[in-house]
Design a protein around this motif. Structure first.
Motif, PDB file in Angstrom:
ATOM      1  N   LEU A  39       0.810  -1.219   0.000  1.00  0.00           N
ATOM      2  CA  LEU A  39       0.000   0.000   0.000  1.00  0.00           C
ATOM      3  C   LEU A  39       0.844   1.270   0.000  1.00  0.00           C
ATOM      4  N   GLN A  40       2.159   1.120  -0.001  1.00  0.00           N
ATOM      5  CA  GLN A  40       3.044   2.274  -0.036  1.00  0.00           C
ATOM      6  C   GLN A  40       3.551   2.489  -1.451  1.00  0.00           C
ATOM      7  N   ALA A  41       3.740   3.752  -1.809  1.00  0.00           N
ATOM      8  CA  ALA A  41       4.212   4.080  -3.160  1.00  0.00           C
ATOM      9  C   ALA A  41       5.001   5.380  -3.126  1.00  0.00           C
ATOM     10  N   THR A  42       5.748   5.590  -4.193  1.00  0.00           N
ATOM     11  CA  THR A  42       6.504   6.827  -4.375  1.00  0.00           C
ATOM     12  C   THR A  42       5.866   7.615  -5.512  1.00  0.00           C
ATOM     13  N   VAL A  43       5.651   8.894  -5.309  1.00  0.00           N
ATOM     14  CA  VAL A  43       5.053   9.761  -6.324  1.00  0.00           C
ATOM     15  C   VAL A  43       6.105  10.058  -7.384  1.00  0.00           C
ATOM     16  N   VAL A  44       5.769   9.796  -8.659  1.00  0.00           N
ATOM     17  CA  VAL A  44       6.720  10.048  -9.741  1.00  0.00           C
ATOM     18  C   VAL A  44       6.291  11.195 -10.654  1.00  0.00           C
ATOM     19  N   LYS A  67       6.646   9.758  -0.340  1.00  0.00           N
ATOM     20  CA  LYS A  67       6.092   8.421  -0.139  1.00  0.00           C
ATOM     21  C   LYS A  67       4.673   8.580   0.391  1.00  0.00           C
ATOM     22  N   VAL A  68       3.727   7.842  -0.210  1.00  0.00           N
ATOM     23  CA  VAL A  68       2.316   7.989   0.140  1.00  0.00           C
ATOM     24  C   VAL A  68       1.702   6.636   0.492  1.00  0.00           C
ATOM     25  N   LEU A  69       0.565   6.689   1.175  1.00  0.00           N
ATOM     26  CA  LEU A  69      -0.213   5.511   1.525  1.00  0.00           C
ATOM     27  C   LEU A  69      -1.417   5.451   0.595  1.00  0.00           C
ATOM     28  N   LEU A  70      -1.582   4.308  -0.070  1.00  0.00           N
ATOM     29  CA  LEU A  70      -2.647   4.147  -1.054  1.00  0.00           C
ATOM     30  C   LEU A  70      -3.780   3.302  -0.501  1.00  0.00           C
ATOM     31  N   PRO A  71      -4.977   3.437  -1.063  1.00  0.00           N
ATOM     32  CA  PRO A  71      -6.056   2.530  -0.688  1.00  0.00           C
ATOM     33  C   PRO A  71      -5.767   1.134  -1.236  1.00  0.00           C
ATOM     34  N   GLU A  72      -6.396   0.125  -0.633  1.00  0.00           N
ATOM     35  CA  GLU A  72      -6.147  -1.254  -1.062  1.00  0.00           C
ATOM     36  C   GLU A  72      -6.626  -1.490  -2.486  1.00  0.00           C
ATOM     37  N   TYR A  73      -7.730  -0.879  -2.848  1.00  0.00           N
ATOM     38  CA  TYR A  73      -8.276  -1.033  -4.198  1.00  0.00           C
ATOM     39  C   TYR A  73      -8.357   0.324  -4.878  1.00  0.00           C
ATOM     40  N   GLY A  74      -8.353   0.309  -6.192  1.00  0.00           N
ATOM     41  CA  GLY A  74      -8.497   1.553  -6.939  1.00  0.00           C
ATOM     42  C   GLY A  74      -7.246   1.878  -7.719  1.00  0.00           C
ATOM     43  N   GLY A  75      -7.299   2.961  -8.417  1.00  0.00           N
ATOM     44  CA  GLY A  75      -6.178   3.367  -9.248  1.00  0.00           C
ATOM     45  C   GLY A  75      -6.249   2.709 -10.615  1.00  0.00           C
ATOM     46  N   THR A  76      -5.605   3.327 -11.564  1.00  0.00           N
ATOM     47  CA  THR A  76      -5.554   2.816 -12.931  1.00  0.00           C
ATOM     48  C   THR A  76      -4.128   2.414 -13.246  1.00  0.00           C
TER      49      THR A  76
END
Length: 99
Positions: A39-44, A67-76
């Protein structure tokens, strides 16, 4: 870099998920099915922002490199130069990590 050729529109944020741990601290190899979703990601890349319902311009709340925390579902899912990235709205991001 692939994300330099891709600019999200409005309040969209392009992120790269962190890689899941494949080995535990004790040295045990984990199979892919038991790793769980990261659920962690880096903004590019980020878009310029969007106009809210009142007509005011609202900039994006995260910056490239954070570094951000993402929801479990969603995103493209977006594939750029054989690498997987995900596109989220700024309001879908749950939070950001502060050092």
């Amino acid at each position: 870099m692939a994300f330099r050729k891709f600019l999200p529109l409005f309040d969209r944020v392009l992120v790269e998920r962190l890689i899941a741990e494949t080995v535990t601290k004790g040295g045990i190899m984990l199979p892919e099915k038991s790793q769980g979703k990261v659920l962690q990601a880096t903004v590019v890349a980020v878009g310029p922002g969007a106009v809210n319902q009142k007509g005011d311009f609202q900039p994006v709340s995260v910056k490239v490199g954070e570094k951000v925390l993402l929801p479990e579902y969603g995103g493209t899912k977006v594939v750029l130069e054989e690498k997987d990235y995900f596109l989220f709205r700024d309001t879908d991001i749950l939070g950001k990590y502060v050092d």
